[in-house]
Enzyme design. Structure first.
Site, PDB file in Angstrom:
ATOM      1  N   GLU A  15       0.792  -1.237   0.000  1.00 19.73           N
ATOM      2  CA  GLU A  15       0.000   0.000   0.000  1.00 19.73           C
ATOM      3  C   GLU A  15       0.826   1.290   0.000  1.00 19.73           C
ATOM      4  O   GLU A  15       0.587   2.185   0.798  1.00 19.73           O
ATOM      5  CB  GLU A  15      -0.969  -0.014   1.190  1.00 19.73           C
ATOM      6  CG  GLU A  15      -1.908  -1.219   1.161  1.00 19.73           C
ATOM      7  CD  GLU A  15      -2.825  -1.314   2.372  1.00 19.73           C
ATOM      8  OE1 GLU A  15      -2.729  -0.474   3.277  1.00 19.73           O
ATOM      9  OE2 GLU A  15      -3.650  -2.244   2.400  1.00 19.73           O
TER      10      GLU A  15
ATOM     11  N   GLU B  82      -5.815 -11.052  -1.573  1.00 19.50           N
ATOM     12  CA  GLU B  82      -6.650 -10.944  -0.360  1.00 19.50           C
ATOM     13  C   GLU B  82      -8.127 -10.945  -0.745  1.00 19.50           C
ATOM     14  O   GLU B  82      -8.897 -10.086  -0.339  1.00 19.50           O
ATOM     15  CB  GLU B  82      -6.303  -9.648   0.397  1.00 19.50           C
ATOM     16  CG  GLU B  82      -4.820  -9.517   0.711  1.00 19.50           C
ATOM     17  CD  GLU B  82      -4.468  -8.288   1.546  1.00 19.50           C
ATOM     18  OE1 GLU B  82      -5.375  -7.633   2.091  1.00 19.50           O
ATOM     19  OE2 GLU B  82      -3.267  -7.981   1.652  1.00 19.50           O
TER      20      GLU B  82
HETATM   21  C1  XIL Z   1      -6.336  -7.055   8.142  1.00 22.22           C
HETATM   22  C2  XIL Z   1      -6.527  -8.312   9.002  1.00 22.22           C
HETATM   23  O1  XIL Z   1      -7.307  -9.234   8.297  1.00 22.22           O
HETATM   24  C3  XIL Z   1      -7.196  -7.955  10.319  1.00 22.22           C
HETATM   25  O2  XIL Z   1      -7.243  -9.079  11.177  1.00 22.22           O
HETATM   26  C4  XIL Z   1      -6.436  -6.814  10.995  1.00 22.22           C
HETATM   27  O3  XIL Z   1      -7.114  -6.430  12.156  1.00 22.22           O
HETATM   28  C5  XIL Z   1      -6.284  -5.634  10.063  1.00 22.22           C
HETATM   29  O4  XIL Z   1      -5.656  -6.064   8.852  1.00 22.22           O
HETATM   30  N1  XIL Z   1      -5.071  -5.047   3.604  1.00 22.22           N
HETATM   31  C6  XIL Z   1      -4.009  -5.802   4.046  1.00 22.22           C
HETATM   32  C7  XIL Z   1      -4.214  -6.748   5.170  1.00 22.22           C
HETATM   33  O5  XIL Z   1      -2.934  -5.772   3.425  1.00 22.22           O
HETATM   34  O6  XIL Z   1      -3.054  -6.915   5.939  1.00 22.22           O
HETATM   35  C8  XIL Z   1      -5.371  -6.350   6.059  1.00 22.22           C
HETATM   36  O7  XIL Z   1      -5.584  -7.398   7.003  1.00 22.22           O
HETATM   37  C9  XIL Z   1      -6.605  -6.090   5.217  1.00 22.22           C
HETATM   38  C10 XIL Z   1      -6.353  -4.969   4.240  1.00 22.22           C
END
Ligand code: XIL
Length: 373
Positions: free
Chosen positions: A157, A262
């Protein structure tokens, strides 16, 4: 003699029948990983409650359905490097051991990220201190899991929605050179591991432009970057399928791999027009915002299945350039989307329900490969 013949033919029939039934059972035992084994890895993000369980229904499901895992939280700096001189590898070690034991492709998430950042790193202002932090952080972690973790999100990011570079502690201290430095350090520590740039809203035109510029600039500097990670925190109506398709084409033209890193699809109202995945956002909960607290209505379950089907059709079209598709969690009950961007809702973004039963979307995706290969 006649009696003997009857017995023999009865015996043969039983054997043939058993064989046939076995074949039918084998054919029916489909899974995500088997179905897409010639296309891409199918992964799941795991948290420590998942890989610390043994012999549970969930463990069996993970091993049966997925051939890749991503660290959901335990490799983020606030957990793995909470203080300048303290690394905490306990959970990350267990995560990696789980992957090795079960022969899974292991993805490390994430080395350099401005969120879930250890507080002490936020205080770094000086450029030499930042370089020293990055060296120590990246080399220590990548080295520890060298030959075990197969790929890394080196930077997560780094871009704003308009495609410009996000203002972070890293950018403030080192300017845009921090990106090349991060990738160089990771490549030095493990020349074999695949190195990714990962971000959300990667199918939106302005961010796509920024991501392409970022990758090209690394390539021009001769820095090793193997892939782009499109997070894929998507909704029933966004992003436009054409934009996903276009993004995959344009990223592939850079000569690198693409992963959907994701994937989840929110089915809940989104009046704030949040299309990204900025973990620092939070809004208030109420009944309108949480319309399905007890059960996902069939109509929405069908929409979700159709949406997954449409997305997977595009992903299959680009399979030659896609290395991995990872779901952000295993079942709906464990998804971060129950608490983001509004805390305490009931969301249904994944392929397995709260009892680990496959949803319609699961069956729809698998049926895309029916009769093929
Ligand atoms: C999220 C996790 O799933 C949660 O458990 C945590 O509280 C916050 O982060 N983008 C990303 C991930 O790159 O690392 C994030 O994961 C979701 C958004």
């Amino acid at each position: 003699m006649k009696f003997f013949k009857i017995i023999l033919s009865l015996f043969i029939s039983i054997i043939l029948l058993t064989n046939c039934t076995q074949k039918t059972i084998q054919k029916e035992q489909k899974s995500l990983k088997k179905t897409f084994e010639n296309d891409f890895y199918i992964g799941a993000a795991l948290n420590e409650f998942q890989f610390n369980k043994t012999d549970s229904v969930e463990t069996a499901l993970i091993i049966n359905e997925f051939n890749s895992i991503t660290a959901e939280n335990m490799m983020k700096s606030m957990h793995i490097h909470p203080q300048k001189d303290t690394f905490n590898f306990k959970q990350a070690d267990k995560f990696v051991a789980f992957g090795e034991k079960n022969n899974l492709f292991i993805h490390g998430h994430t080395l350099i990220w401005h969120s879930q950042l250890a507080p002490w790193i936020k205080e770094i202002k000086d450029s030499t201190e930042m370089v020293n932090f990055m060296k120590n952080h990246i080399q220590t972690i990548v080295n520890r899991y060298k030959g075990k973790v197969n790929s890394w999100d080196v930077v997560n990011e780094a871009l704003n929605d308009d495609g410009t570079l996000r203002k972070t502690v890293f950018l403030d201290a080192l300017g845009e050179d921090y990106l090349a430095l991060a990738f160089k350090l990771a490549a030095e520590a493990d020349p074999v591991a695949e190195l990714y740039y990962n971000d959300y809203s990667m199918a939106d035109a302005p961010k796509r432009k920024g991501a392409i510029k970022l990758v090209k600039s690394l390539q021009e500097k001769g820095v090793k970057i193997d892939g782009i990670g499109m997070q894929g925190h998507w909704g029933l109506n966004f992003p436009d399928l054409k934009e996903i398709d276009k993004s995959l084409t344009e990223y592939a033209a850079l000569g690198i791999k693409i992963s959907i890193t994701e994937l989840d699809i929110t089915v809940l109202p989104n009046p704030f027009e949040v299309h990204g995945a900025d973990v620092n956002m939070s809004f208030e909960n109420n009944e309108t915002m949480n319309p399905y607290p007890n059960k996902l209505p069939d109509s929405i379950n069908n929409k979700l299945a159709k949406r997954y089907e449409d997305i997977f059709k595009i992903l299959l079209k680009h399979k030659d350039n896609i290395s991995r598709i990872t779901f952000w969690g295993v079942n709906d009950g464990q998804s971060w989307l129950n608490n983001w961007p509004i805390n305490g809702r009931t969301n249904y973004p994944l392929l397995f329900d709260r009892e680990f039963k496959p949803k319609k979307a699961y069956k729809t995706i698998l049926s895309l490969k029916d009769g093929k290969e």
